[in-house]
Design an enzyme around this catalytic site. Structure first.
Site, PDB file in Angstrom:
ATOM      1  N   CYS C  86      -4.691  -8.175  -1.707  1.00 26.79           N
ATOM      2  CA  CYS C  86      -5.381  -8.860  -2.801  1.00 26.79           C
ATOM      3  C   CYS C  86      -4.948 -10.324  -2.847  1.00 26.79           C
ATOM      4  O   CYS C  86      -5.259 -11.073  -1.939  1.00 26.79           O
ATOM      5  CB  CYS C  86      -5.114  -8.128  -4.114  1.00 26.79           C
ATOM      6  SG  CYS C  86      -6.275  -8.564  -5.420  1.00 26.79           S
ATOM      7  N   HIS C 203      -6.245  -1.998  -3.352  1.00 29.46           N
ATOM      8  CA  HIS C 203      -4.836  -1.700  -3.641  1.00 29.46           C
ATOM      9  C   HIS C 203      -4.436  -0.280  -3.279  1.00 29.46           C
ATOM     10  O   HIS C 203      -4.334   0.574  -4.155  1.00 29.46           O
ATOM     11  CB  HIS C 203      -4.564  -1.924  -5.121  1.00 29.46           C
ATOM     12  CG  HIS C 203      -4.695  -3.342  -5.544  1.00 29.46           C
ATOM     13  ND1 HIS C 203      -3.735  -4.287  -5.267  1.00 29.46           N
ATOM     14  CD2 HIS C 203      -5.682  -3.994  -6.187  1.00 29.46           C
ATOM     15  CE1 HIS C 203      -4.126  -5.468  -5.740  1.00 29.46           C
ATOM     16  NE2 HIS C 203      -5.313  -5.308  -6.303  1.00 29.46           N
ATOM     17  N   GLU C 205      -1.594   0.654  -2.797  1.00 26.37           N
ATOM     18  CA  GLU C 205      -0.323   0.924  -3.469  1.00 26.37           C
ATOM     19  C   GLU C 205      -0.521   1.531  -4.852  1.00 26.37           C
ATOM     20  O   GLU C 205       0.415   2.066  -5.425  1.00 26.37           O
ATOM     21  CB  GLU C 205       0.524  -0.351  -3.549  1.00 26.37           C
ATOM     22  CG  GLU C 205       0.100  -1.405  -4.575  1.00 26.37           C
ATOM     23  CD  GLU C 205      -0.989  -2.353  -4.081  1.00 26.37           C
ATOM     24  OE1 GLU C 205      -1.703  -2.006  -3.108  1.00 26.37           O
ATOM     25  OE2 GLU C 205      -1.148  -3.434  -4.688  1.00 26.37           O
TER      26      GLU C 205
END
Ligand SMILES: Nc1ncnc2c1ncn2[C@@H]1O[C@H](COP(=O)(O)OP(=O)(O)O)[C@@H](O)[C@H]1O
Ligand SMILES: [Mg+2]
Lengths: 79, 725, 230, 79
Positions: C86, C203, C205
């Site tokens: 990002c 994302h 994560e």
């Protein structure tokens, strides 16, 4: 006919972006940079061929859409 | 500079009586700066002069409440040594004037109220109310407000996980933007604002001071009229990047022992923060404004004392820790300046360029602040609705309701909000009745919701106030969490009108009774009055922000049903259509009493549902609210993209009243063993009923009416994108 | 694998990233302040998501000039691994470590929702625990994720197999509807020529725990931990 | 000395903001509006008093920070 509408934050209105740019220029080693202000430059291609009419129309656009007159002011230039 | 006299005091929003009181306290004519200090401290926004007598009657205590109202935010013990710190605040007037910045700075302001107490913010919510969607102005305001909420919240990296959006013409000239922040702290490390330590430095950190928002607090305390255009230069611009740095720097400093007291500079900026800190600590303060970091040249003492520039905090430090603190703020590139010190005089003394600009005794500034017992008149009871025939049939009504602005999907709104940053969002917007956010490093989670149904409050302010709290309790219970406490945001019209003050008083009575019955105390809140445009008040809107706790985030359930489940109703449907959305959208009437709220039933049903969820016997759960039972069921089906076959309603209730009545204390559970749930319910004296089974692609009613869930979803998702993009 | 997360002022997904890396490696990654100038003994440098310098001027423009950046360039030049997610991806393009730029989303609105990504090649240290052609879900949350590069650059990226992920439908079709931010050729992530630097917008994560809605993002971190073990 | 750095997207780079403004102007009833391009105007207060040195310095700033030459071009004006 081309009109350029320049929109800037009014005097006294906080410009967080300008502040951050000023700071970053300092980090990059540019010295002697005072205030930085960031605004928009909007270039419009207009079919209108009369400069005065084009200016009037761009001013209307500025007032009704391009600038937020609560915090911004704008200027029109015909080029 | 203008002469100080009664006319100027009136311009500053002080009444003749109030100005006389200033003269009595000062024993002389106040200076211009002093008058400014009195006017903002005694504004409705800062002094709560019309509402205080009523707010005092709210229940604020429970064994788990660590700090109730009076601090920057409420603090509750949520177990595992953790405290949840939360509050909701309005930014209505600024959001009308400049929707983007008004909403953005509203989010910034409430964040500061929470991290100033030592909490890392972990979630934001926003309760929004707008005018008639047919107006171009409404569209512009919705666009700006949603961008502003997202622009600020996304940048600071706090997930926006919930909220409300409603429309009503009464908000045409006065939208409501209520922002809520929840933070988490070690419960032994809560920071308070009471100053102490004679001689201790008073430190200013954050952004520089400009001429932003001067007299914002008094603006929030007056009605709008045709002139408000001229009040426009007071718009404040937010800088979420600086806020993010401020959060990190403050939390870093809070890990040391440097801070004696800390307070954000909110409404009325330096004035209210310094007056409140010193007032609470029973000490005095001396400020030298020359040291205030300034953005613009030539600022006067008056301007600096009243500026509402954003992203600033005031702290009292231990004198030997000044260097530690300065190093941290230097690291984060934030301004840090000692602007004064604590004294034992009990006065606030302000100097600028060698001139004594203000010298005011603090006690009378607080104790003698105006307090009004404003006259009230009760809202007349609504005539009973009587029976209303069904003009369109159940399926057609469902299709209309599910797509109407007040019930359609809010995805267009929350898809612009980062809801996952932090990596702890267990239930995102749209996924459950309350948002669920886990605490990093723990199994524990908080459940969060905002609720109020203004049309109920308008029809019966006491019942409406009660209902708002009950719905918050229900939404938290419906995910399996234990409701702990609420924050409130009382948005009302002009308090000098007895009918408005009557609404306020009755709503407070309703909220108080529900808080008591549900063990759900008020720990923080905010009052926003004068929400009127050209004499017309908004619907009374006491927004409730609720917080609950789950010991294990894994126990949380959402609202999406899946195949092969039974749908079970918990609670009684009497078919109450008064003030329902069906009545408004289908029959075109806004009438009747709102649904009655039986607090004992709310408690019993909520406790039962929660225990079933925690026992692992519930796959999905949704409460019955706006739109009634069939809307609740349909939302569960749309969430899971699954059909269902529903049983016929009982003969005793007309079908449309059964499916669309907005009866309270009701939940729909998706379970795999309905008989076990129903048997347990009956053993607990809780009403229950089997509603149907999920399967296939269509919603099928007992009379044969059928509609595909895909078609319902398409209709549900249509309004916002078509309207806005 | 020794991982380090660079903390630029204004980034906000550093903790999310640390959680994902810890899950995969069993230990907390190191946090490195952007004013540091050396990176030693680090296998993987991560530039996380957020709003470095407020995303003012252009996303990532100011962070790309941070004091730590020369050390990151040097780490990459030596063949070290770099992951930019990002804002981290934006910083990598601004710093010239990956080609192209990330423009404002085509719809001019911030986009926060799950998207589906198609794995374009699995024979890399980042994607080793996925299969080529596999589709996985990941949250996205950005206002400027509209990948742009000149067409010859795009052709080169494709020709050299440097496209890492593309926005796809749940079943793996590369459609306009799946490409919500308007990226050219649905590009969601790209590699450097040595396949050691990866930038992507979504994302992974934030999807490493079933409680948060799934573990679709976990293979990326597990794969890295396995590839960079020892 | 004041420098104005004008940053515009390069020809060929899609300008969704300009497109959206063009569309909105149409909705508002402005006719004859062709292409709309939106750029930035950055005003810098510089301590430098020599116009040529100021220009050079602003150009350096443009190259190193203010514009991303992959997608943007810039111009400097000293005022
Ligand atoms: N302004 C907003 N910001 C974020 N989420 C919102 C907002 N408005 C509504 N939502 C979310 O959309 C979903 C539906 O809202 P609503 O219909 O008001 O729910 P409910 O009836 O269960 O209270 C909820 O998850 C709510 O939190
Ligand atoms: Mg609900």
């Amino acid at each position: 006919m081309k009109a350029v509408v320049t929109v800037m934050l009014k005097e006294g209105v906080l410009d967080p972006q300008g502040k951050a740019i000023g700071h970053a220029l300092g980090v990059l080693g540019f010295t002697g940079v005072g205030e930085v202000r960031v605004g928009k430059r909007i270039e419009l291609d207009l079919a209108e061929t009369d400069p005065e009419a084009a200016r009037k129309s761009a001013e209307d656009m500025g007032r009704s859409l391009l600038a937020n007159l609560v915090i911004e002011s704008f200027q029109v230039e015909i080029v | 500079m203008k002469d100080v006299n009664q006319a100027l005091a009136a311009e500053f929003g002080l009444s003749a009586d109030e100005y006389q009181r200033v003269l009595d306290i000062m024993g002389r004519t106040p200076s211009f700066t002093e008058l400014g200090v009195f006017s903002v401290m005694w504004s409705e926004h800062c002094s709560y002069k019309s509402s205080r007598v009523w707010l005092k009657t709210l229940p604020t205590k429970a064994p788990w409440v660590i700090h109730g109202p009076g601090e920057n935010a409420g603090v509750v013990d949520i177990g595992d040594g953790l405290a949840a710190i939360f509050k909701m605040e309005s930014h209505n007037h600024p959001s009308f004037i400049e929707p983007y910045q008004g909403a953005a700075t509203g989010v910034g302001g409430i964040l500061r109220d929470v991290f100033t107490m030592g909490a890392r913010p972990i979630a934001n919510l926003n309760a929004l109310r707008f005018g008639d969607p047919k107006l171009a102005r409404t569209k512009r305001i919705v666009d700006g407000v949603v961008r502003g909420v997202g622009g600020y919240g996304n940048c600071v990296g706090v997930p926006t996980v919930g909220g409300e959006v409603n429309f009503h013409p009464s908000y045409n000239g006065n939208p409501l933007v209520n922002a809520m922040t929840v933070g988490i702290a070690d419960k032994t490390k809560i920071f308070l604002s009471a100053a102490a330590g004679i001689g201790n430095p008073v430190v200013y950190v954050g952004s520089k001071t400009g001429r932003d928002g001067i007299h914002g607090a008094t603006m929030a305390s007056t009605e709008f009229d045709a002139d408000s255009e001229s009040k426009r230069p007071t718009v404040q611009v937010g800088d979420p990047f600086v806020e993010k740095l401020l959060i990190e720097a403050c939390l870093e400093l809070m890990a040391t022992d440097a801070i004696v007291a800390i307070q954000d500079m909110g409404a009325a900026g330096l004035t209210s923060s310094s007056v409140e800190m010193e007032g609470k600590g029973g000490v005095g303060i001396e400020l030298v404004l020359d040291h205030v970091p300034q953005r613009e040249p030539g600022m006067t003492a008056y301007e600096m004392m009243l500026s509402e520039s954003q992203e600033r905090m005031l702290m009292v430090l231990r004198p030997d820790r000044e260097d530690v603190a300065r190093a941290i703020f230097d690291k984060w590139d934030l301004d840090f300046a000692v602007i004064g010190h604590i004294t034992d005089t009990g006065r606030i003394i302000v100097r600028h360029k060698g001139v004594l600009e203000a010298d005011i005794p603090l006690d009378p500034l607080a104790d003698q602040a105006p307090l009004y017992h404003r006259p009230t008149t009760e809202t007349p009871a609504q005539a009973p609705l009587g029976s209303v025939p069904d003009p369109v049939g159940v399926m057609a009504a469902l299709f209309t309701l599910i797509g109407c602005p007040d019930l359609c999907s809010r995805a267009w709104v929350y898809d612009q909000y980062d809801s996952t940053v932090g990596g702890q969002t267990v239930k995102r917007p749209g996924g459950a009745d309350a948002a669920v956010v886990r605490i990093d490093g723990f199994r524990r989670a908080v459940a969060l919701t905002t609720d109020v149904t203004p049309r109920y409050v308008q029809a019966d302010p006491e019942m409406g106030g009660r209902q708002a709290v009950a719905e918050a309790f229900r939404n938290i219970s419906a995910v399996g969490a234990l409701p702990l406490a609420i924050t409130d945001n009382m948005n009302f019209g002009n308090p000098t009108k007895p009918e408005i003050m009557g609404q306020f008083a009755a709503a407070v009575r309703g909220i108080a009774s529900a808080c008591l019955a549900l063990d759900f105390p008020v720990v923080s809140g905010n009052v926003s009055l004068y929400n009127e445009t050209e004499g017309r008040g908004i619907l009374p809107t006491p927004a409730i922000g609720g917080l609950g706790v789950l010991e294990d985030a894994a126990h949380a359930v959402g609202l999406a049903a899946s195949a092969g489940q039974s749908l079970v109703l918990i609670g009684d449907i009497a078919g109450h259509l008064g003030q329902s959305l069906w009545l408004r959208e289908i029959a075109g009437r806004e009438e009747g009493p709102p649904p009655p709220v039986d607090l004992a039933a709310e408690r019993r049903h909520g406790d039962f549902v929660r225990s079933e969820i925690l026992a692992g016997r519930v796959a999905a759960c949704h409460d019955v609210a706006d739109g009634g039972l069939l809307v609740a069921i349909t939302e569960m089906l749309m969430g899971g993209r699954i059909g269902a076959t529903l049983a016929a309603p009982p003969d005793t209730v007309p079908a449309h009243a059964w499916w669309f009545g907005e009866d309270q204390a009701c939940y729909v559970l998706a379970v795999t063993d309905p008989s076990a749930t129903l048997a347990l319910a009956s053993a607990h004296g809780v009403p229950g009923r089997l509603l149907g089974q999920t399967s296939g692609q269509d919603l099928k009613m007992a009379d044969g009416a059928t509609m595909s869930v895909a078609a319902l979803i398409a209709e549900h998702e249509r309004f916002f994108p078509e309207w806005m993009d | 694998m020794k991982a380090a997360i660079v903390v630029f002022p204004g980034i906000n997904r550093e903790r999310d990233m640390a959680i994902a890396l810890q899950l995969a490696t069993g230990h907390r990654p190191q946090m490195i302040w952007h004013k540091e100038t050396v990176l030693e003994g680090i296998d993987l440098v991560v530039l996380p998501g957020g709003f470095s310098s407020g995303d003012y001027l252009r996303c990532g423009a100011m962070a790309a000039h941070s004091p730590i950046m020369p050390a990151i360039h040097e780490h990459a030049r030596r063949g070290g691994h770099v992951l930019g997610v990002c804002n981290g991806f934006q910083i990598l393009t601004e710093a010239g470590m990956l080609p192209g730029a990330l423009l404002r989303n085509a719809g001019l609105r911030f986009l926060s929702m799950d998207c589906h990504l198609r794995v374009e090649r699995a024979d890399t240290d980042f994607a080793g625990h996925y299969q080529t052609g596999q589709v996985f879900r990941a949250p996205m949350a950005h206002g400027d994720g509209n990948y742009f590069a000149a067409s010859d650059t795009l052709d080169r990226l494709e020709g050299e197999g440097l496209v890492a992920f593309r926005y796809a439908s749940a079943s793996g079709e590369i459609t306009n509807a799946a490409n919500r931010n308007g990226s050219q050729r649905n590009i969601a992530g790209i590699y450097s020529p040595n396949l050691r630097v990866l930038g992507l917008m979504p994302h992974p994560e934030d999807l490493v725990d079933p409680l948060m809605g799934g573990i679709d993002g976990k293979p990326l971190f597990d794969g890295l931990a396995a590839a960079l073990a020892a």
